[in-house]
Structure formats: structure tokens, C-alpha cells
Design a protein around this motif. Structure first.
Motif, short mmCIF file in Angstrom:
data_model
loop_
_atom_site.label_atom_id
_atom_site.label_comp_id
_atom_site.label_asym_id
_atom_site.label_seq_id
_atom_site.Cartn_x
_atom_site.Cartn_y
_atom_site.Cartn_z
N THR A 98 0.83 -1.21 0.00
CA THR A 98 0.00 0.00 0.00
C THR A 98 0.87 1.26 0.00
OG1 THR A 98 -1.77 -1.14 1.20
CG2 THR A 98 -1.79 1.26 1.24
N ILE A 99 1.86 1.29 0.88
CA ILE A 99 2.73 2.46 0.99
C ILE A 99 3.58 2.61 -0.27
CG2 ILE A 99 4.68 3.44 2.26
CD1 ILE A 99 3.41 2.25 4.80
N ASN A 100 4.09 1.50 -0.79
CA ASN A 100 4.91 1.56 -2.00
C ASN A 100 4.11 2.06 -3.20
OD1 ASN A 100 6.94 0.43 -0.46
ND2 ASN A 100 6.72 -1.62 -1.30
N THR A 101 2.91 1.51 -3.38
CA THR A 101 2.09 1.88 -4.53
C THR A 101 1.67 3.35 -4.44
OG1 THR A 101 1.27 -0.39 -4.68
CG2 THR A 101 0.02 1.29 -5.84
N LEU A 102 1.28 3.78 -3.26
CA LEU A 102 0.87 5.17 -3.09
C LEU A 102 2.02 6.12 -3.40
CD1 LEU A 102 -1.31 7.19 -2.15
CD2 LEU A 102 -0.39 6.95 0.16
N ALA A 103 3.22 5.78 -2.93
CA ALA A 103 4.37 6.65 -3.18
C ALA A 103 4.66 6.78 -4.67
CB ALA A 103 5.60 6.11 -2.45
N GLY A 104 4.68 5.65 -5.37
CA GLY A 104 4.96 5.69 -6.81
C GLY A 104 3.88 6.40 -7.60
N ALA A 105 2.62 6.14 -7.25
CA ALA A 105 1.51 6.75 -7.99
C ALA A 105 1.43 8.25 -7.73
CB ALA A 105 0.20 6.07 -7.59
N LEU A 106 1.56 8.66 -6.46
CA LEU A 106 1.48 10.09 -6.15
C LEU A 106 2.61 10.87 -6.80
CD1 LEU A 106 0.36 10.69 -2.46
CD2 LEU A 106 -0.86 11.15 -4.57
N TYR A 107 3.81 10.29 -6.85
CA TYR A 107 4.91 11.02 -7.47
C TYR A 107 4.60 11.29 -8.94
CZ TYR A 107 9.40 12.29 -9.39
OH TYR A 107 10.40 12.96 -10.04
N LYS A 108 4.05 10.32 -9.64
CA LYS A 108 3.73 10.52 -11.05
C LYS A 108 2.58 11.50 -11.24
CE LYS A 108 5.57 6.12 -12.68
NZ LYS A 108 5.31 4.83 -13.38
N VAL A 109 1.58 11.41 -10.36
CA VAL A 109 0.44 12.34 -10.46
C VAL A 109 0.86 13.76 -10.11
CG1 VAL A 109 -1.81 12.94 -9.47
CG2 VAL A 109 -1.29 10.56 -10.05
N PHE A 110 1.71 13.93 -9.09
CA PHE A 110 2.10 15.26 -8.64
C PHE A 110 3.14 15.93 -9.53
CE2 PHE A 110 0.96 14.81 -3.83
CZ PHE A 110 -0.38 14.83 -4.18
N SER A 111 3.79 15.19 -10.40
CA SER A 111 4.78 15.78 -11.30
C SER A 111 4.07 16.39 -12.51
CB SER A 111 5.78 14.72 -11.78
OG SER A 111 6.53 14.21 -10.68
N SER A 112 4.60 17.50 -13.01
CA SER A 112 3.99 18.15 -14.16
C SER A 112 4.24 17.33 -15.41
CB SER A 112 4.54 19.56 -14.34
OG SER A 112 5.92 19.52 -14.63
N SER A 113 3.42 17.55 -16.45
CA SER A 113 3.54 16.79 -17.68
C SER A 113 3.02 17.63 -18.84
CB SER A 113 2.73 15.49 -17.58
OG SER A 113 2.67 14.83 -18.81
N PRO A 114 3.61 17.48 -20.03
CA PRO A 114 3.07 18.17 -21.20
C PRO A 114 1.76 17.57 -21.69
CG PRO A 114 4.92 16.76 -21.83
CD PRO A 114 4.85 16.74 -20.33
N ASP A 115 1.43 16.38 -21.23
CA ASP A 115 0.20 15.69 -21.63
C ASP A 115 -0.99 16.32 -20.89
OD1 ASP A 115 -1.78 13.98 -22.39
OD2 ASP A 115 -0.98 12.21 -21.36
N GLN A 116 -1.97 16.77 -21.65
CA GLN A 116 -3.12 17.44 -21.04
C GLN A 116 -3.89 16.52 -20.12
OE1 GLN A 116 -5.76 19.39 -23.79
NE2 GLN A 116 -7.09 20.21 -22.19
N ALA A 117 -3.98 15.23 -20.47
CA ALA A 117 -4.70 14.29 -19.62
C ALA A 117 -4.01 14.16 -18.26
CB ALA A 117 -4.80 12.93 -20.31
N ARG A 118 -2.69 14.13 -18.24
CA ARG A 118 -1.94 14.05 -16.98
C ARG A 118 -2.10 15.33 -16.18
NH1 ARG A 118 2.51 10.46 -16.77
NH2 ARG A 118 3.07 11.55 -14.84
N ARG A 119 -2.15 16.47 -16.87
CA ARG A 119 -2.37 17.74 -16.16
C ARG A 119 -3.75 17.77 -15.52
NH1 ARG A 119 -0.13 20.04 -20.91
NH2 ARG A 119 -2.15 20.95 -21.48
N GLU A 120 -4.74 17.25 -16.23
CA GLU A 120 -6.08 17.17 -15.66
C GLU A 120 -6.12 16.24 -14.46
OE1 GLU A 120 -8.75 18.83 -16.30
OE2 GLU A 120 -8.13 19.92 -18.09
#
Length: 525
Positions: free
Chosen positions: A401-423
Motif C-alpha cells: 500500500t505504501i509503496n504503490t501510493l508513493a509511486g503513484a502520487l509522485y507521477k500524479v504530482f509531477s507536471s507533464s506536457p500531456d493534457q490528460a496528466r495535467r487534468e
């Protein structure tokens, strides 16, 4: 096109299930009250001069490394009557920029291990939650601590001070011996680990033997290759600074700025100091020696820092005490080996964005302690190895749970040129800002108070559905529908590979794994 459609269908099914189940998840995150806190005793020694009485006879357990995991494990096994020999490369106080924030779930494990007093007398600060910043707005996310003892909270501190307190606590036990030395190899005989070869602080080549060797030599481990299948990823680096003479916008909270290109963290490490960690994606950071790092921090990072911290941030940059640390991620993939166990960052790592590493390590120690307690004799290495395979299954709900949350949040919280990721990033910020169940559930996961993989997946896809809803209301357009489909696909692309690496069966259905029910060797009964 087919990939997006497949991801959209899968995400839609999971999302509908998430919305159905989320209602029932409410207060269950705090179902288990903490045990009564019992203060232990400590032994004060000079920094770097941790001592204990020598063992009489051979050790039952050799522990390689006396960091967070090694020191806590040494005290735990020593308190249970084991003769423990700890070999640590450097017993002086460590000076690191990570391992400084212990989540409330980790603090409860510290209490359970009898080590709660290790956060005393080191100017540790209580942490009650997080403040999340984006585009000039912020929201406060508080840990759900209402049903816990008043002393239960997160703790932030200087990593080295905390480690020294645990080393002192371990060394206070007469059956625990801390020795400074560098382990160069594991001693193997017919596929069984018999002990270690090491150099002491005088450079002498020595050997040490024990029925069980536990390797806790950290994220840069040179021993892990013989005990696991390491797949180390380096997603980013942290650039560390210490801010002085300032106050955080939200006192006693960790601060996460959703910056560009990636998150910036602030949290207290003493009553007068605030740690700043700037995440830099990739394996390379701007050069400190030629001034590129100073330019990057002043021109790119400083404009994104909250106004209350800006002057202190610039002063810290000008002071020049800039540190860097690579961030590593490695799923647990053990090779069960008779006579040896791998633990801590040598065994399993996740992005340190959520500060979950120490919680995982302490939780693992509780699991291992409970497994070893019924055993009087550790000498039957093959039987012990087969029995301890259950350790890798029993640890999964918390660790995954802790590992998955850390990896997922880092990707979500990082900026991206992809509009879907920004949304997706905006949806996550807005979802958490709703408060109530929408913030309490995720913060319970992050804090280690509710280590339930299903709850994590439900909230993650609930964020995705929330993001799609924002796009389609009040009037959907073909472009917005397409972006919404891509958002769901992106959400699946973020979390599903992490879950696959953790192990779907072990993560969600551990009771179906045969090792879950493994009993102690019959010779021990």
C-alpha cells in the motif's frame, strides 16, 4: 486508439466499483486504537561512541548495518533474548537529507517495539498532516488522529540523531554487541549463509558466524544481489537545503508544492530548522561546483516557493550548504536463502515523496519479530528459510500500500506536457480539497494508519472519475470526452504497473498464498 479504449473500459469498471465501495470506507481507517505507550530507558553516550558489553559465546543473529532498520531490529531481537551481533560501517552520527519524517503509522510501530522514547530529547517535531499547494492555492490535510492517544502523531527530526538514539537503546542490552566494520561478503556453504566476512575499523579481515544473518545495509547495498532480484529504478534526485529563521505557512505540517517540473517539500526537522527537498527528475542534477545549481534554485524553484518561505529559501541557497541524494525505487523480489534474510532499503524501496520508508521498515520488524518469537533454535537453516517465506506474504498489505501510493502520487504530482496528466493532477488537488471522506481516506493511507490496498485503488480511481466529471460538466464536447478517456487510461497506466510489480495476489489476496499459513518448524514445538 485500442490502448486508450482498453484502458477506458478497465478504468470505468474499477471506478464504478470505487464509487460504490468508497461510502463504506469512512471511519474504518481508524478502527484499531494504538497500544498504551510504555516508555523505555535510554543510555546516553558520546556521538559516534556507541558501546555495549561483549557477547559471551556465539551470536544467534548477525545484523549487517545499524541504520533505522538494523538498529531497531537489534533492540527488538535483543529484548526477546537473542544474542545479536551488529556490524556497522560507521557508528558516528549519520548526516542525511532523507529519513527525517516518520508517519503516525510508523510511530505506532515504534511504540509497539518499545522504541518510542527514541524520538525524545532530539528536538523532534510533531507533525499533524500535510498542506498541499498548487498555483497559489492550498489545502490542509490533517491526519485522522481523533481516536488515538494524544501523543500519537507524525514525527520529524534529524535522521542522524534518531539513529543514534536507537543505537544507544540497542547497545544498552547486554546481549547486543555493536561493532564498527565493513562487511565485504556473505559466507556461504552448500547454499546456506553461515555468517559474514568483514574488515574491522583497524582494517583486519575477520569472520563472524551465526545461524541467521539479516542484511540491512541500506539503499546502496552491496550484498543484496545474492538474496534478491534487484530491479532498482532512479526516477529522480532530491536537492536538500535547511531553512532557518522562518515559519511554515501551516505549523507542524509537511508542505508539498505541486511545482514544475516536480514536487517541492518542506517540513520541520527541529524547533529552528525547516528541511527543503527539491525533486529533480532524472538521474542528473545541475552542477553545484560551477554554479548551475544555484541558478536553477533561484530562477526555477524560488518563484514557486510560498511567499512566507521565499527569503529563507534564498538565504539557504546563498549559504551554499546544498546536498543531493538519488531517489530509488525497488520492488521486493526476494530469493529465499537458508541462513539469511534481507530487510530495510536493501530489500525494498519506494519514492520518498510520502515519507513511508521508515514505516515499512518498522512494520517489517514487527512481522519478523512475531515469526521468530516461537523459535528457540535457529540452526535448522532450510526449515527456518521455508518458515520465513511467510514473512514476504505477511508484510505485503502494509508495504505494498505504501509503496504503490508513493509511486503513484509522485507521477500524479509531477507536471507533464500531456493534457490528460495535467487534468489528473488538478483533479487530485481538487478531490483532496473537498475534505471529509475525500481527504481523510487518502491521508489515512499516506500516514500508514490504514494500510489497505483496496482502499488505495478505490480512492485512486475515484480521483480519476472525479477528473472526468470535471471535464464533462456542464456540457461535454467531443474534445473533452476524448481527454476524459485519456485521463482514465493514464490513471490505469500509472497505478497498474506498480501493482503488477508488487504482486497482485500477494497484495490483494494474501490469504490465498500457501506461505500465509506456514507454521513454525515442528522441531521447535
Amino acid at each position: 486508439m485500442d490502448l486508450y479504449l482498453l484502458g477506458w473500459i478497465l478504468s470505468s469498471v474499477l471506478s464504478l466499483f470505487a464509487l460504490y465501495c468508497l461510502v463504506f470506507d469512512g471511519n474504518r481507517s481508524r478502527a484499531n486504537a494504538e497500544k498504551q505507550i510504555q516508555r523505555g530507558y535510554s543510555v546516553t553516550t558520546d556521538a559516534g561512541d556507541v558501546k555495549s558489553e561483549k557477547l559471551n559465546g556465539d551470536a544467534d543473529v548477525i545484523i549487517v548495518g545499524a541504520g533505522i532498520a538494523g538498529a531497531a531490529l537489534a533492540h527488538t531481537l535483543g529484548k526477546d533474548g537473542r544474542r545479536v551481533r551488529v556490524i556497522e560501517r560507521d557508528l558516528s552520527e549519520p548526516d542525511r537529507i532523507v529519513g527525517e519524517l516518520l508517519q503516525p503509522g510508523g510511530y505506532l510501530k515504534l511504540v509497539e517495539l518499545g522504541l518510542a522514547d527514541c524520538v525524545d530529547n532530539i528536538d523532534a517535531q510533531k507533525v499533524f498532516g500535510y498542506a498541499l499547494f498548487k498555483d497559489g492555492k492550498h489545502t490542509r490535510l490533517s491526519y485522522p488522529l481523533e481516536k488515538f492517544h494524544a501523543d500519537v502523531s507524525g514525527r520529524s527530526f534529524h535522521n542522524g540523531r534518531f539513529i543514534q538514539r536507537m543505537r544507544e537503546k540497542a547497545a544498552s542490552l547486554l546481549n547486543v554487541n555493536l561493532e564498527q566494520g565493513t562487511v565485504t561478503s556473505l559466507l556461504e556453504e552448500k547454499g546456506t549463509i553461515k555468517g559474514v566476512q568483514y574488515k574491522n575499523k583497524d582494517g583486519q579481515e575477520l569472520t563472524a558466524y551465526a545461524p541467521l544473518t539479516i542484511v540491512c545495509d541500506g539503499c546502496f547495498s552491496n550484498l543484496r544481489r545474492s538474496l534478491c532480484n534487484p530491479k532498482v529504478d532512479n526516477p529522480s534526485c532530491f536537492v536538500g537545503l535547511v531553512l532557518e529563521n522562518c515559519e511554515l505557512p501551516c505549523a507542524n505540517h509537511g508542505h508539498v508544492i505541486l511545482g514544475d517540473p516536480s514536487p517541492i517539500l518542506f517540513y520541520p526537522i527541529s524547533s529552528t530548522e525547516i528541511r527543503c527537498l527539491v525533486d529533480v527528475p532524472g538521474q542528473k542534477v545541475p552542477s553545484i561546483s560551477n554554479g548551475d545549481m544555484t541558478k536553477y534554485l533561484k530562477l526555477t524553484v524560488a518563484p514557486q516557493v510560498p511567499p512566507e518561505l521565499y527569503d529563507a529559501f534564498i538565504a539557504a541557497v546563498d549559504k551554499g550548504n546544498i546536498r543531493t541524494m538519488p531517489n530509488k525505487s525497488m520492488p521486493a523480489d526476494p530469493c529465499p536463502t537458508p541462513g539469511a534474510v534481507l530487510m530495510g532499503d536493501a530489500f525494498n524501496m519506494r519514492h520518498p515523496l510520502t515519507g513511508g520508508g521508515m514505516t515499512v521498515a518498522l512494520s517489517d520488524i514487527v512481522v519478523l519479530r512475531n515469526l521468530l518469537r516461537p523459535l528457540r533454535d535457529l540452526n535448522d537453516a532450510p526449515a527456518l528459510c521455508k518458515y520465513l517465506e511467510s514473512f514476504y506474504t505477511l508484510r505485503k498489505p502494509v508495504a505494498s500500500t505504501i509503496n504503490t501510493l508513493a509511486g503513484a502520487l509522485y507521477k500524479v504530482f509531477s507536471s507533464s506536457p500531456d493534457q490528460a496528466r495535467r487534468e489528473m493532477r488538478q483533479a487530485c488537488f481538487d478531490y483532496l480539497s473537498l475534505g471529509g471522506l475525500f481527504s481523510e481516506g487518502p491521508i489515512s493511507l499516506l500516514s500508514g494508519l490504514n494500510p489497505r490496498p483496496l482502499s488505495l485503488v478505490l480512492h485512486f480511481f475515484a480521483v480519476a472519475v472525479f477528473g472526468v466529471g470535471r471535464l464533462l460538466l456542464p456540457f461535454p464536447s467531443p474534445k473533452r470526452v476524448w481527454i476524459g478517456a485519456r485521463l482514465l487510461s493514464a490513471a490505469s497506466g500509472i497505478i497498474l504497473p506498480i501493482i503488477k510489480a508488487e504482486g497482485i495476489r500477494q497484495m490483494f489476496f494474501p490469504v490465498t498464498v500457501p506461505a500465509y499459513y506456514r507454521a513454525p518448524p515442528t522441531s521447535q514445538e
